[in-house]
Design a protein around this motif. Structure first.
Motif, PDB file in Angstrom:
ATOM      1  N   ALA A  50      41.637  69.612  45.370  1.00  0.00           N
ATOM      2  CA  ALA A  50      40.833  70.611  45.076  1.00  0.00           C
ATOM      3  C   ALA A  50      41.322  71.849  44.416  1.00  0.00           C
ATOM      4  O   ALA A  50      40.777  72.624  43.810  1.00  0.00           O
ATOM      5  CB  ALA A  50      40.279  70.966  46.392  1.00  0.00           C
ATOM      6  N   LYS A  52      38.250  66.090  38.015  1.00  0.00           N
ATOM      7  CA  LYS A  52      38.111  67.028  39.150  1.00  0.00           C
ATOM      8  C   LYS A  52      37.838  66.378  40.330  1.00  0.00           C
ATOM      9  O   LYS A  52      38.422  66.846  41.505  1.00  0.00           O
ATOM     10  CB  LYS A  52      37.094  68.105  38.925  1.00  0.00           C
ATOM     11  N   ASN A  53      37.083  65.284  40.371  1.00  0.00           N
ATOM     12  CA  ASN A  53      36.756  64.770  41.776  1.00  0.00           C
ATOM     13  C   ASN A  53      37.638  63.710  42.213  1.00  0.00           C
ATOM     14  O   ASN A  53      37.878  63.273  43.123  1.00  0.00           O
ATOM     15  CB  ASN A  53      35.221  63.652  41.494  1.00  0.00           C
ATOM     16  N   ALA A  54      38.674  63.452  41.233  1.00  0.00           N
ATOM     17  CA  ALA A  54      40.034  62.410  41.525  1.00  0.00           C
ATOM     18  C   ALA A  54      40.985  63.332  41.996  1.00  0.00           C
ATOM     19  O   ALA A  54      41.973  62.592  42.531  1.00  0.00           O
ATOM     20  CB  ALA A  54      40.315  61.576  40.501  1.00  0.00           C
ATOM     21  N   GLN A 114      34.816  66.493  34.856  1.00  0.00           N
ATOM     22  CA  GLN A 114      34.245  66.474  36.253  1.00  0.00           C
ATOM     23  C   GLN A 114      34.686  65.206  36.818  1.00  0.00           C
ATOM     24  O   GLN A 114      35.084  65.138  37.995  1.00  0.00           O
ATOM     25  CB  GLN A 114      32.907  66.397  36.151  1.00  0.00           C
ATOM     26  N   ILE A 115      35.117  64.053  36.245  1.00  0.00           N
ATOM     27  CA  ILE A 115      35.505  62.954  36.910  1.00  0.00           C
ATOM     28  C   ILE A 115      37.004  63.159  37.280  1.00  0.00           C
ATOM     29  O   ILE A 115      37.345  62.573  38.491  1.00  0.00           O
ATOM     30  CB  ILE A 115      35.382  61.561  35.904  1.00  0.00           C
TER      31      ILE A 115
END
Length: 78
Positions: A49, A44-46, A41-42
């Motif tokens: 998209a 994916k956030n970085a 998740q970390i």
């Protein structure tokens, strides 16, 4: 500083790139997290998209994570 319950996960990120011969660019990221899901998740956030993000089976040793200055909660491209 790396906490005892944290692991330096390696996450594979792939996204479309017309300039690449196969039309995709692949990079590896290191992330320090308590569990694999949080690490993914970390990352994916970085990233973009439209990127595909998947956990690899590789891990960094604590010595290597410290040597590259890996910080909890942040993804670092390798």
């Amino acid at each position: 500083m790396i906490e005892p319950n944290q692991t330096a996960f390696i996450v594979k990120v792939t996204w479309p790139d017309a300039d690449m011969p196969n039309g995709r660019l692949t990079m590896l990221y290191a992330v320090l997290a308590d569990d694999p899901e949080t690490g993914v998740q970390i990352v994916k956030n970085a990233v973009k998209a439209d990127a595909e993000v998947e956990l690899s089976e590789a891990r960094l040793s604590q010595d290597t994570a410290q040597a590259i200055g890996l910080l909890p909660g942040y993804a670092r491209a390798l």
